[in-house]
Enzyme design. Structure first.
Site: not given
Ligand code: 6PG
Length: 477
Positions: A34, A104, A130, A184, A187-188, A191-192, A262, A453
């Site tokens: 853009r 994402n 990712s 995905k 996956h996150n 990750e959390y 996020k 119930h």
């Molecule tokens: C990945 C990460 C990427 C991003 C996260 C961060 O797989 O490369 O997960 O997608 O760093 O979305 O997420 P948060 O900001 O929610 O921690």
């Protein structure tokens, strides 16, 4: 003019690195951004790779530069920007052209977009990517959801740019529509949970025996050579060993203890809840991030409930060994939950998600890459319909000793007032899952008592009611 094999829109960090990765693998890529100045500097900094990059001034030029059927990757922020970009492309694209959303996205949005584009013959591909900045440049893990014909058109490029695990590309077609983005998202979610459990162990070492960041870093470095070997353990050691350039104290000691998010962790939890799948480790991790942001409230509460001195009844060596086992057990529980969510989503949406393939493409390139994923892939290869990873034979062998370490860790943390919500959730999940006779019989009794119930009675068929009225004279059923 149609010389490029693929197009890419959005030259932010992820987009520009992905474009360089594509160009480096010998595929000509047409790019558009853009802001024109950004594109100019991108091409100017591309060096030799610039010969595989076609910089386009307009979206029309971009579409004309690509060999049909034209695949275009969108690397724009998730949400409205994706819809806006699709709207801008719609009049320029035609039958068979392929819009690939590499962000994402919430997979429900992806499913909606697939349907919205169907009439015009434009195919939407939901592509989870990712690996962060480095992954985008040098090989991410790529999770694709699309129709098969679109996959065939993009497969060579996607597998060329993906990370490789012992030569195997960490990219795969996983199912139609939103399948790639759901995978995905989960996956996150994992990750959390993984990050939260690591942070809890850091807290136990910092606030229990009072170890400093550098000492804890060495422990993580050692663990990375063992069963916990993974990218997140590796970078944790790095983060803990880094000094603040302004003050020379460990950087981690001057970073605010408020975590951002996020949305993908939250979406994992929402999806799990809607599917009726317990995802307590992921829930605990999402909640811990939310709680972390309540900094001022926590400070106030800490003055109301001051911490009593912590008695350390274990040697640091034993504590470290215990924590290693606990982290391993917690991690297995978190993965078991993530895979269970994907299994349920697969059944609900009729995707037939390939669990072993998912584990295989997560072995390199992505944020949760770890040694464990190879064992997970093998477990699903041996029994594709495994109900829960915790009962796969190879994981039973690991969990039988490791759950004891998790138990001791969760117990010790509770007694010392050290929060370990995700590790404790993992233990409660494990204990609940392995309990042949639970306590829901009482819940059913309560539900029937106040709301008629009904319940199933052991040894007989059909719904029954309890004789509550006889006992109380009220609540006649
Ligand atoms: C990945 C990460 C990427 C991003 C996260 C961060 O797989 O490369 O997960 O997608 O760093 O979305 O997420 P948060 O900001 O929610 O921690």
């Amino acid at each position: 003019m149609s010389e490029a094999e693929i197009g890419l829109i959005g030259l932010g960090t992820m987009g520009s690195n992905l474009a360089l990765n594509i160009a480096e693998k010998g595929h000509k890529v047409a790019v558009w951004n853009r802001t024109a100045s950004r594109m100019k500097s991108f091409v100017g900094n591309a060096g030799d790779l610039a010969e595989n990059i076609v910089a386009c001034d307009t979206l029309e030029d971009l579409m004309q530069a690509i060999r049909p059927p034209r695949p275009v990757i969108l690397m724009v922020p998730a949400g409205d920007p994706v819809d806006q970009q699709i709207d801008a492309l719609r009049p320029l694209a035609g039958m068979g052209d392929i819009i690939i959303d590499g962000g994402n996205a919430n997979f429900h949005d992806t499913e909606r977009r697939v349907k919205e584009l169907e009439e015009s013959g434009i195919v939407l591909v939901g592509m989870g990517v990712s690996g962060g900045e480095d992954g985008a440049r040098n090989g991410p893990s790529i999770m694709v959801g699309s129709d098969k014909a679109a996959w065939q058109r993009i497969e060579t490029i996607v597998t060329d740019i993906a990370a490789k695990y012992e030569g195997e590309p960490c990219a795969a077609w996983l199912g139609p529509g939103g399948a790639g983005h759901l995978v995905k998202t989960i996956h996150n979610g994992i990750e959390y949970a993984d990050m939260q459990m690591i942070a809890e162990v850091y807290g136990i070492l910092r606030d229990g025996p009072g170890l400093g960041a550098e000492e804890i870093s060495s422990i993580f470095t050692r663990w990375n050579d063992g069963r916990l070997n993974s990218y997140l353990i590796e970078i944790t050691a790095e983060v803990l060993a880094t000094a603040d350039p302004d003050s020379s104290v460990p950087l981690v000691d001057v970073i605010q203890d408020k975590a951002g998010q996020k949305g993908t962790g939250r979406w994992s939890v929402i999806e799990a809840a809607m599917l009726g799948v317990p995802a307590t480790c992921i829930e605990a991790a999402v909640a811990a991030r939310s709680l972390s942001s309540l900094k001022r409230e926590r400070e106030y509460a800490s003055r109301r409930y001051p911490q009593a001195p912590r008695q350390q009844s274990v040697s640091t060596g034993d504590l470290v060994a215990e924590l290693e086992g606990a982290l391993l057990a917690g991690k297995i529980a978190a993965y078991a939950q993530g895979f269970a969510i994907m299994r349920a989503a697969s059944d609900k949406y009729g995707w037939d998600l390939p669990m072993a393939t998912i584990a295989r493409i997560w072995r390199a390139g992505c944020i949760i890459r770890s040694q464990l994923l190879d064992s997970i892939a093998k477990a699903y290869d041996a029994k594709p319909k495994t109900a829960n990873l915790m009962v796969a034979p190879s994981f039973v062998d690991i969990l039988l000793p490791a759950h004891l370490a998790l138990r001791v860790t969760a117990g010790r943390a509770a007694l010392q007032g050290l929060p370990a919500p995700a590790l404790s959730a993992a233990l409660a999940y494990f204990d609940s899952y392995r309990q042949a006779r639970g306590t829901a019989n009482l819940i059913q009794g309560q539900r029937d008592f106040f709301g008629a119930h009904g319940f199933e009675k052991i040894g007989s068929r059909g719904q029954k009611h309890g004789p509550w009225a006889e006992r109380t004279g009220k609540n006649k059923v």
